[in-house]
Every structure is written in C-alpha cells, then in structure tokens.
Design a protein around this motif. Structure first.
Motif, PDB file in Angstrom:
ATOM      1  N   MET A  34      52.213  43.851  -5.538  1.00 64.16           N
ATOM      2  CA  MET A  34      53.414  43.208  -4.987  1.00 64.16           C
ATOM      3  C   MET A  34      53.705  41.902  -5.736  1.00 64.16           C
ATOM      4  SD  MET A  34      55.729  43.645  -2.748  1.00 64.16           S
ATOM      5  CE  MET A  34      57.111  42.610  -2.379  1.00 64.16           C
ATOM      6  N   ARG A  35      52.632  41.119  -5.909  1.00 67.12           N
ATOM      7  CA  ARG A  35      52.794  39.848  -6.584  1.00 67.12           C
ATOM      8  C   ARG A  35      53.275  40.031  -8.019  1.00 67.12           C
ATOM      9  NH1 ARG A  35      48.807  35.213  -5.395  1.00 67.12           N
ATOM     10  NH2 ARG A  35      50.240  33.440  -5.457  1.00 67.12           N
ATOM     11  N   THR A  36      52.652  41.018  -8.705  1.00 73.87           N
ATOM     12  CA  THR A  36      53.044  41.239 -10.094  1.00 73.87           C
ATOM     13  C   THR A  36      54.472  41.759 -10.165  1.00 73.87           C
ATOM     14  OG1 THR A  36      51.968  43.376  -9.920  1.00 73.87           O
ATOM     15  CG2 THR A  36      50.756  41.666 -11.081  1.00 73.87           C
ATOM     16  N   ILE A  37      54.836  42.568  -9.178  1.00 74.26           N
ATOM     17  CA  ILE A  37      56.210  43.070  -9.168  1.00 74.26           C
ATOM     18  C   ILE A  37      57.186  41.904  -9.039  1.00 74.26           C
ATOM     19  CG2 ILE A  37      57.917  44.382  -7.834  1.00 74.26           C
ATOM     20  CD1 ILE A  37      55.751  46.413  -7.241  1.00 74.26           C
ATOM     21  N   LEU A  38      56.896  41.010  -8.114  1.00 73.90           N
ATOM     22  CA  LEU A  38      57.744  39.839  -7.923  1.00 73.90           C
ATOM     23  C   LEU A  38      57.841  39.023  -9.209  1.00 73.90           C
ATOM     24  CD1 LEU A  38      57.148  38.144  -4.463  1.00 73.90           C
ATOM     25  CD2 LEU A  38      59.296  38.852  -5.508  1.00 73.90           C
ATOM     26  N   LYS A  39      56.706  38.884  -9.874  1.00 74.05           N
ATOM     27  CA  LYS A  39      56.675  38.089 -11.092  1.00 74.05           C
ATOM     28  C   LYS A  39      57.510  38.761 -12.189  1.00 74.05           C
ATOM     29  CE  LYS A  39      53.448  35.715 -14.043  1.00 74.05           C
ATOM     30  NZ  LYS A  39      52.143  35.844 -14.653  1.00 74.05           N
ATOM     31  N   ARG A  40      57.394  40.064 -12.287  1.00 69.57           N
ATOM     32  CA  ARG A  40      58.116  40.786 -13.335  1.00 69.57           C
ATOM     33  C   ARG A  40      59.617  40.777 -13.078  1.00 69.57           C
ATOM     34  NH1 ARG A  40      56.809  46.355 -14.088  1.00 69.57           N
ATOM     35  NH2 ARG A  40      58.077  46.085 -15.936  1.00 69.57           N
ATOM     36  N   TYR A  41      59.985  40.796 -11.812  1.00 65.47           N
ATOM     37  CA  TYR A  41      61.419  40.837 -11.489  1.00 65.47           C
ATOM     38  C   TYR A  41      61.989  39.454 -11.187  1.00 65.47           C
ATOM     39  CZ  TYR A  41      61.408  45.899 -11.556  1.00 65.47           C
ATOM     40  OH  TYR A  41      61.333  47.209 -11.965  1.00 65.47           O
ATOM     41  N   ARG A  42      61.220  38.399 -11.521  1.00 65.61           N
ATOM     42  CA  ARG A  42      61.643  37.046 -11.202  1.00 65.61           C
ATOM     43  C   ARG A  42      63.000  36.725 -11.829  1.00 65.61           C
ATOM     44  NH1 ARG A  42      57.445  33.176 -13.426  1.00 65.61           N
ATOM     45  NH2 ARG A  42      58.480  33.949 -15.274  1.00 65.61           N
ATOM     46  N   GLY A  43      63.120  37.028 -13.133  1.00 65.70           N
ATOM     47  CA  GLY A  43      64.371  36.746 -13.838  1.00 65.70           C
ATOM     48  C   GLY A  43      65.553  37.440 -13.178  1.00 65.70           C
ATOM     49  N   PHE A  44      65.333  38.701 -12.823  1.00 61.51           N
ATOM     50  CA  PHE A  44      66.381  39.485 -12.173  1.00 61.51           C
ATOM     51  C   PHE A  44      66.788  38.839 -10.848  1.00 61.51           C
ATOM     52  CE2 PHE A  44      67.186  42.931  -9.022  1.00 61.51           C
ATOM     53  CZ  PHE A  44      68.436  43.305  -9.488  1.00 61.51           C
ATOM     54  N   LEU A  45      65.789  38.407 -10.070  1.00 61.93           N
ATOM     55  CA  LEU A  45      66.077  37.822  -8.762  1.00 61.93           C
ATOM     56  C   LEU A  45      66.822  36.493  -8.887  1.00 61.93           C
ATOM     57  CD1 LEU A  45      62.736  38.692  -6.950  1.00 61.93           C
ATOM     58  CD2 LEU A  45      64.993  39.711  -6.581  1.00 61.93           C
ATOM     59  N   ILE A  46      66.462  35.718  -9.925  1.00 61.89           N
ATOM     60  CA  ILE A  46      67.166  34.449 -10.142  1.00 61.89           C
ATOM     61  C   ILE A  46      68.636  34.710 -10.454  1.00 61.89           C
ATOM     62  CG2 ILE A  46      67.363  32.453 -11.701  1.00 61.89           C
ATOM     63  CD1 ILE A  46      64.279  32.568 -11.970  1.00 61.89           C
ATOM     64  N   VAL A  47      68.868  35.657 -11.372  1.00 63.28           N
ATOM     65  CA  VAL A  47      70.263  35.969 -11.732  1.00 63.28           C
ATOM     66  C   VAL A  47      71.010  36.540 -10.525  1.00 63.28           C
ATOM     67  CG1 VAL A  47      71.757  37.298 -13.260  1.00 63.28           C
ATOM     68  CG2 VAL A  47      69.647  36.347 -14.136  1.00 63.28           C
ATOM     69  N   LEU A  48      70.313  37.342  -9.726  1.00 62.25           N
ATOM     70  CA  LEU A  48      70.928  37.930  -8.534  1.00 62.25           C
ATOM     71  C   LEU A  48      71.377  36.829  -7.559  1.00 62.25           C
ATOM     72  CD1 LEU A  48      71.481  40.753  -7.302  1.00 62.25           C
ATOM     73  CD2 LEU A  48      69.383  40.484  -5.998  1.00 62.25           C
ATOM     74  N   THR A  49      70.541  35.813  -7.418  1.00 63.40           N
ATOM     75  CA  THR A  49      70.899  34.675  -6.563  1.00 63.40           C
ATOM     76  C   THR A  49      72.159  34.001  -7.082  1.00 63.40           C
ATOM     77  OG1 THR A  49      68.521  34.352  -6.359  1.00 63.40           O
ATOM     78  CG2 THR A  49      69.930  32.670  -5.394  1.00 63.40           C
ATOM     79  N   GLY A  50      72.197  33.792  -8.417  1.00 63.97           N
ATOM     80  CA  GLY A  50      73.378  33.202  -9.034  1.00 63.97           C
ATOM     81  C   GLY A  50      74.617  34.039  -8.761  1.00 63.97           C
ATOM     82  N   PHE A  51      74.409  35.346  -8.797  1.00 62.17           N
ATOM     83  CA  PHE A  51      75.478  36.302  -8.557  1.00 62.17           C
ATOM     84  C   PHE A  51      76.067  36.117  -7.162  1.00 62.17           C
ATOM     85  CE2 PHE A  51      77.536  40.356  -8.937  1.00 62.17           C
ATOM     86  CZ  PHE A  51      77.534  40.598 -10.299  1.00 62.17           C
ATOM     87  N   VAL A  52      75.182  36.009  -6.177  1.00 60.64           N
ATOM     88  CA  VAL A  52      75.620  35.832  -4.786  1.00 60.64           C
ATOM     89  C   VAL A  52      76.383  34.521  -4.638  1.00 60.64           C
ATOM     90  CG1 VAL A  52      74.833  35.552  -2.408  1.00 60.64           C
ATOM     91  CG2 VAL A  52      73.744  37.253  -3.896  1.00 60.64           C
ATOM     92  N   ILE A  53      75.872  33.479  -5.298  1.00 61.44           N
ATOM     93  CA  ILE A  53      76.553  32.178  -5.241  1.00 61.44           C
ATOM     94  C   ILE A  53      77.953  32.290  -5.845  1.00 61.44           C
ATOM     95  CG2 ILE A  53      76.518  29.790  -6.110  1.00 61.44           C
ATOM     96  CD1 ILE A  53      73.410  29.993  -5.941  1.00 61.44           C
ATOM     97  N   LEU A  54      78.035  32.973  -7.000  1.00 61.39           N
ATOM     98  CA  LEU A  54      79.336  33.187  -7.641  1.00 61.39           C
ATOM     99  C   LEU A  54      80.306  33.872  -6.679  1.00 61.39           C
ATOM    100  CD1 LEU A  54      81.106  33.329 -10.340  1.00 61.39           C
ATOM    101  CD2 LEU A  54      80.276  35.668 -10.513  1.00 61.39           C
ATOM    102  N   TYR A  55      79.782  34.875  -5.988  1.00 60.42           N
ATOM    103  CA  TYR A  55      80.629  35.620  -5.053  1.00 60.42           C
ATOM    104  C   TYR A  55      81.137  34.717  -3.932  1.00 60.42           C
ATOM    105  CZ  TYR A  55      82.290  39.184  -1.848  1.00 60.42           C
ATOM    106  OH  TYR A  55      83.078  39.922  -1.023  1.00 60.42           O
ATOM    107  N   LEU A  56      80.243  33.844  -3.430  1.00 61.76           N
ATOM    108  CA  LEU A  56      80.620  32.957  -2.338  1.00 61.76           C
ATOM    109  C   LEU A  56      81.663  31.933  -2.789  1.00 61.76           C
ATOM    110  CD1 LEU A  56      77.147  32.371  -0.650  1.00 61.76           C
ATOM    111  CD2 LEU A  56      79.039  33.811   0.144  1.00 61.76           C
ATOM    112  N   VAL A  57      81.526  31.489  -4.044  1.00 62.83           N
ATOM    113  CA  VAL A  57      82.445  30.479  -4.567  1.00 62.83           C
ATOM    114  C   VAL A  57      83.790  31.110  -4.927  1.00 62.83           C
ATOM    115  CG1 VAL A  57      82.833  28.823  -6.439  1.00 62.83           C
ATOM    116  CG2 VAL A  57      80.571  29.033  -5.420  1.00 62.83           C
ATOM    117  N   ASN A  58      83.748  32.267  -5.581  1.00 66.33           N
ATOM    118  CA  ASN A  58      84.979  32.903  -6.041  1.00 66.33           C
ATOM    119  C   ASN A  58      84.913  34.409  -5.781  1.00 66.33           C
ATOM    120  OD1 ASN A  58      87.109  34.016  -7.510  1.00 66.33           O
ATOM    121  ND2 ASN A  58      86.952  32.494  -9.152  1.00 66.33           N
TER     122      ASN A  58
END
Lengths: 159, 179
Positions: free
Chosen positions: B1-25
C-alpha cells in the motif's frame, strides 16, 4: 485501423505461443503486465497534464500563434507548442490540417508537426526512467533543433 | 500500500491540482477532464497489443538472434531492421520506451535502439497515411525524406555523446526494468 492490425497480430501470435508452450505464454503475459504497470503511474499523470494543456491551448489559440505571416517567430512558437503538447494518435494530423485551413503557414506547421512527433517534453519523466537524464535531454534538444531544418525544407518545398 | 502511494504520488499531486482547477474555473476544468479521459481511453486502447508483443518478444526470441541481427557488428542490416520495427509501430512515443528496454536487454546495439526510437517517433507507416490525407502527400513525403537521415544523424550524435560506462548503466537499468 493500424491499431486493429496490431491487435490481430498480437492475438494470433499469442494463440500460437499458447499452443506451443503454455508456461512460456503465461510468463510473457506476466512480463507484459509488469512492463505496463511499471510506467502506468507516470502515464496517468501525463494524461492529466495533457488535458489541462490542451484545454488551454486549443486549435484556435494555436492557429493565432502560427499564422502564415508569423515568420520565424511563428516557427519558433509552433515548435515550442509541438514540443510541449502530446496530442493522442491521429488527431494530431487532423489538428494540423485544421490549423492550415485556419491560416497557419506550411513552415510553421512543419515545425509544429515535427516537434510534436519527435520531442516530448511532457513525457520526459518516462523517458528518463528508461534512458537516463543525459540521453533524454540531448535527444529532445537535438530533435527540437532538427525540427527547424524540417520546417525550413517543408516551407521551401511545399509552401 | 505504501509503495503504491509512493509510486502514484506524482499522479495524486496533479489530480489535486486538477480538482482545484475545476473549482476555480468550471468550464476549463470540464474541458480538461474531457480531454484527459479521452487520452486515457486512447492509451488503454493502444497499449495492450504493444505490451503483449513485447512480452512475446522477450520470451521467445533468443538473445543470440537479436545480437546477430541488431547487435554490435550488425551494420546496415541492424539499422534497416531498427527502422522497420520502429516504423511498423502504432501508438505514441511513450509506448516505445518499454520496447526499447527489451531490445537493450536482448543485446541490441545502442545506436540501433536510438534509431528504433527515432523511427517510432516520426516514420510510422500508418501515421504517414493520415498525415498525407490531412496535410497532403507532398508534405508527408518531404518530412519523411528529411527525417530518415535526421534520425540516423541524431542517433549517431547521441551515441558519440555518451561513454561506454554510461551505456552500460542504461543497459543494466533496462535489464532490471524488463525483468
């Protein structure tokens, strides 16, 4: 279409392999899955970035930038846009065709298409994973500058 | 689980940015989401046969054969084969990297691996047909004729830029990636 041929080929060979040796076939599938899972996190991240990038840089925006009378400045911008975006499959050429109709010049589109195919800024993390930093950076830089030659020749021959 | 989280960290960060973008515009966010979903679908459609073929190549084709045809001393034969394999491909450039790893593992010469990457990126036969219909035959052919020597030139420069030791490292890395 090309994709269909690849599917048929892959499944024919897979069937043949299975008929020859079940164990080896299972091993090959395991390897296929592992190789895929290996780059999946980066690919998913890239697809999200592609979405944002293309939402901002749509065909209208690009065609304003690379108009026929935009000269070398347009060529440079076209090359930069092509280097950064990753347009899936066959849409790339449709987009380029649309840009031409919308008034982009051949030289500018030549630069755009060339860097679009050869340079992949957004996929650099994946490339580094396989080729290391040095080769990745140099390959992209060389391909970027080579694209200006491509653009110039296309502009001269076709334009 | 931990390694999965670590491997997908970049994806999750961008996904967060994506959600923020959606909320803003909303409009921009929706458009971006549409394009992303489309791109992911395309990726999942294009990649399976490439990886199946890659797995079969890895298991069935012996290293000796690959070395003979595309390894050191394979000369023009190796260059032509690298072009053919790369040009027969369909799919975006990121699909070429795992295949390149298997080629390296099988002892294919580094400059031929680079030619393969170059061919995959620009001289794909199925893509050329699309290019010709969208931008004209003259455009597609001109680009092809300029790109073939260009790919060889870039591969040659790259293989001169890098030391034996660095190539060895890349091959070791490829070996561990394509286990």
């Amino acid at each position: 279409m090309a994709n269909l041929i690849l599917y048929v080929l892959a499944f024919l060979l897979l069937g043949f392999s299975f008929w020859k040796d079940k164990k080896k076939t299972m091993l090959s599938l395991k390897k296929a899955w592992k190789s895929f899972e290996n780059i999946l996190p980066q690919l998913l991240m890239i697809m999200l970035l592609v979405g944002v990038l293309l939402a901002v840089l749509d065909a209208q925006v690009i065609s304003q930038v690379v108009g026929a009378d935009s000269g070398w400045f347009g060529v440079v911008l076209g090359a930069v846009v092509g280097a950064v975006v990753l347009i899936p499959g066959f849409i790339a050429f449709q987009t380029a065709g649309m840009l031409l109709e919308a008034g982009a010049g051949y030289m500018q589109i030549g630069a755009f298409v060339s860097t679009l195919m050869m340079v992949g800024v957004i996929t650099i993390p994946v490339e580094i994973k396989y080729f290391g930093k040095k080769i990745t950076v140099w390959r992209n830089v060389l391909a970027f500058f080579f694209s200006f030659l491509v653009a110039f020749i296309i502009g001269t021959v076709v334009g | 689980m931990r390694t999965i989280l670590k491997r997908y960290r970049g994806f999750l960060i961008v996904l967060t940015g994506f959600v923020i973008l959606y909320l803003v515009n909303h409009t921009l966010g929706e458009k971006a989401a549409q394009i992303s979903v489309y791109s992911i679908k395309e990726m999942l459609l294009v990649l399976p046969p490439i990886f199946i073929l890659l797995g079969l190549l890895d298991v069935w084709v012996p290293r000796e054969i690959m070395i003979k045809y595309m390894g050191k001393g394979s000369g023009l034969k190796g260059i032509v084969l690298a072009f053919l394999i790369g040009s027969a491909a369909a799919g975006p450039l990121y699909g070429a990297f795992p295949v390149a790893a298997v080629l390296m593992k099988k002892g294919v010469k580094f400059s031929n691996v680079l030619i393969f990457i170059g061919a995959w990126s620009t001289t794909k036969i199925p893509m050329l047909l699309f290019e010709a219909s969208a931008l004209g035959m003259k455009f597609a052919l001109t680009r092809l004729i300029v790109d073939i020597p260009g790919i060889i030139l870039i591969a040659w420069i790259l293989s001169k830029l890098i030391s034996e030791k660095e190539v060895k490292q890349i091959y070791q890395n490829a070996e561990s990636m394509a286990k």
